[in-house]
Design a protein around this motif. Structure first.
Motif, PDB file in Angstrom:
ATOM      1  N   ILE A 198       0.823  -1.203   0.000  1.00 55.81           N
ATOM      2  CA  ILE A 198       0.000   0.000   0.000  1.00 55.81           C
ATOM      3  C   ILE A 198       0.865   1.264   0.000  1.00 55.81           C
ATOM      4  CG2 ILE A 198      -1.703   1.339   1.302  1.00 55.81           C
ATOM      5  CD1 ILE A 198      -2.821  -1.159  -0.128  1.00 55.81           C
ATOM      6  N   SER A 199       1.953   1.270   0.783  1.00 58.03           N
ATOM      7  CA  SER A 199       2.819   2.453   0.797  1.00 58.03           C
ATOM      8  C   SER A 199       3.486   2.665  -0.563  1.00 58.03           C
ATOM      9  CB  SER A 199       3.889   2.334   1.892  1.00 58.03           C
ATOM     10  OG  SER A 199       4.801   1.290   1.619  1.00 58.03           O
ATOM     11  N   GLN A 202       0.858   4.186  -2.784  1.00 57.83           N
ATOM     12  CA  GLN A 202       0.731   5.619  -2.502  1.00 57.83           C
ATOM     13  C   GLN A 202       1.813   6.415  -3.238  1.00 57.83           C
ATOM     14  OE1 GLN A 202       0.514   4.803   1.928  1.00 57.83           O
ATOM     15  NE2 GLN A 202      -0.838   6.579   1.838  1.00 57.83           N
ATOM     16  N   ARG A 206       1.265   9.223  -6.256  1.00 58.54           N
ATOM     17  CA  ARG A 206       1.759  10.593  -6.131  1.00 58.54           C
ATOM     18  C   ARG A 206       2.731  10.965  -7.243  1.00 58.54           C
ATOM     19  NH1 ARG A 206       2.782   8.936  -0.812  1.00 58.54           N
ATOM     20  NH2 ARG A 206       5.022   8.976  -1.291  1.00 58.54           N
ATOM     21  N   PHE A 231      -6.628  -0.734  -0.157  1.00 57.14           N
ATOM     22  CA  PHE A 231      -6.121   0.631  -0.063  1.00 57.14           C
ATOM     23  C   PHE A 231      -7.005   1.468   0.864  1.00 57.14           C
ATOM     24  CE2 PHE A 231      -5.304   4.990  -1.205  1.00 57.14           C
ATOM     25  CZ  PHE A 231      -3.959   5.022  -1.545  1.00 57.14           C
ATOM     26  N   LYS A 232      -8.324   1.394   0.654  1.00 55.25           N
ATOM     27  CA  LYS A 232      -9.254   2.182   1.465  1.00 55.25           C
ATOM     28  C   LYS A 232      -9.223   1.741   2.923  1.00 55.25           C
ATOM     29  CE  LYS A 232     -13.895   4.142   1.432  1.00 55.25           C
ATOM     30  NZ  LYS A 232     -15.173   4.244   0.698  1.00 55.25           N
ATOM     31  N   LYS A 234      -6.652   0.605   4.524  1.00 54.56           N
ATOM     32  CA  LYS A 234      -5.415   1.075   5.147  1.00 54.56           C
ATOM     33  C   LYS A 234      -5.329   2.597   5.219  1.00 54.56           C
ATOM     34  CE  LYS A 234      -3.120  -2.918   5.592  1.00 54.56           C
ATOM     35  NZ  LYS A 234      -2.605  -3.427   6.878  1.00 54.56           N
ATOM     36  N   VAL A 235      -5.737   3.274   4.153  1.00 53.59           N
ATOM     37  CA  VAL A 235      -5.532   4.719   4.035  1.00 53.59           C
ATOM     38  C   VAL A 235      -6.767   5.521   4.438  1.00 53.59           C
ATOM     39  CG1 VAL A 235      -4.800   6.563   2.461  1.00 53.59           C
ATOM     40  CG2 VAL A 235      -3.864   4.258   2.193  1.00 53.59           C
ATOM     41  N   PRO A 239      -8.065   4.978  -3.853  1.00 53.56           N
ATOM     42  CA  PRO A 239      -6.858   5.394  -4.575  1.00 53.56           C
ATOM     43  C   PRO A 239      -7.073   6.656  -5.401  1.00 53.56           C
ATOM     44  CG  PRO A 239      -7.128   3.020  -4.751  1.00 53.56           C
ATOM     45  CD  PRO A 239      -8.371   3.544  -4.109  1.00 53.56           C
ATOM     46  N   TYR A 242      -7.209   9.622  -3.127  1.00 54.71           N
ATOM     47  CA  TYR A 242      -5.862   9.889  -2.607  1.00 54.71           C
ATOM     48  C   TYR A 242      -5.051  10.671  -3.629  1.00 54.71           C
ATOM     49  CZ  TYR A 242      -1.147   9.094  -0.802  1.00 54.71           C
ATOM     50  OH  TYR A 242       0.141   9.271  -0.341  1.00 54.71           O
ATOM     51  N   ASN A 246      -3.749  14.652  -3.245  1.00 50.85           N
ATOM     52  CA  ASN A 246      -2.337  14.999  -3.345  1.00 50.85           C
ATOM     53  C   ASN A 246      -2.078  15.954  -4.504  1.00 50.85           C
ATOM     54  OD1 ASN A 246      -0.225  13.393  -1.523  1.00 50.85           O
ATOM     55  ND2 ASN A 246      -2.059  12.148  -1.783  1.00 50.85           N
TER      56      ASN A 246
END
Length: 252
Positions: A198-199, A202, A206, A231-232, A234-235, A239, A242, A246
């Motif tokens: 997941i990181s 991200q 970005r 993703f949802k 965890k974050v 996506p 997110y 950003n």
């Protein structure tokens, strides 16, 4: 563990077989010492010395081609290897540096006469330092770091806990690896793999223009739906949201 040893394969390599006896002896001795590190990291010092002794005696005819200066040079290298392992895995590094310098001075003032006798002394002295702060090479630190490295280097492949444990089984007991990893990282191996995926996602959201579908494929999620759900979870957002957030932050 035998199939991991470099010395096991030397006789199958043309670049080794075609060397002069002297050169072959230097290469062999270097790899015997390098293979010993596998025992050293596990704390199997008795079996490790036995491995060195058996290989040196088995290749006695080859070793006779080496001068005292050449063998002593290999001993200096061996001391550096053991010191390096200690420095990398212990909080208190000065004792390892001190012992390293001590043996360099001894070898310089009194070149090697009995290789196996010297090796046994060096192994014993460094093994005492391994136990000082209870961070020996059979502890949980090295396997945990190795798992982190393995997951990081395989992040764009399908990585399962089973894959990790097969890899870890080269060094220590898989059940213990899982317990020790959780104790060190406060999460299971499965949770770490998921968090790392997941990181990385991200970062890709970005820093690249890859579609969400493409990122899901790159990181080997089951499908787009699986990726979005994980993703949802965890974050806290999807996506796409997110990426949008950003993008807006960067363009304020």
């Amino acid at each position: 563990m035998d199939d991991l040893f470099y010395t096991r394969y030397l006789d199958h390599l043309k670049s080794y077989v075609h060397q002069t006896p002297e050169k072959k002896a230097i290469i062999l001795l270097g790899y015997i010492q390098r293979d010993f590190l596998r025992y050293y990291r596990r704390g199997d010092l008795i079996d490790g010395f036995k491995f060195i002794k058996e290989n040196v005696k088995r290749n006695a005819d080859l070793m006779r081609h080496l001068s005292i200066t050449q063998i002593t040079s290999q001993m200096h290298s061996f001391v550096d290897d053991l010191a390096h392992e200690g420095i990398q895995n212990h909080v208190e590094i000065y004792p390892f540096l001190e012992l390293q310098q001590k043996y360099h001075n001894l070898l310089q003032n009194k070149p090697e006469v009995d290789y196996l006798e010297w090796v046994q002394k060096i192994i014993y002295d460094f093994s005492l330092l391994m136990r000082v702060d209870n961070l020996s090479f059979s502890s949980r630190l090295e396997p945990t770091l190795d798992i982190i490295y393995y997951v990081n280097t395989n992040i764009y492949h399908k990585v399962t806990v089973k894959d990790v444990l097969i890899h870890a089984n080269q060094y220590c007991n898989p059940a213990r690896v899982q317990r020790d990893f959780k104790a060190e990282m406060n999460m299971s191996i499965s949770e770490f793999i998921s968090a790392k995926k997941i990181s990385t996602a991200q970062k890709l959201l970005r820093e690249t223009d890859d579609s969400v579908q493409k990122i899901a494929e790159k990181l080997k999620f089951y499908d787009l739906n699986d990726f979005s759900k994980q993703f949802k979870r965890k974050v806290g957002i999807s996506p796409l949201m997110y990426r949008k957030n950003n993008y807006q932050e960067e363009n304020k």
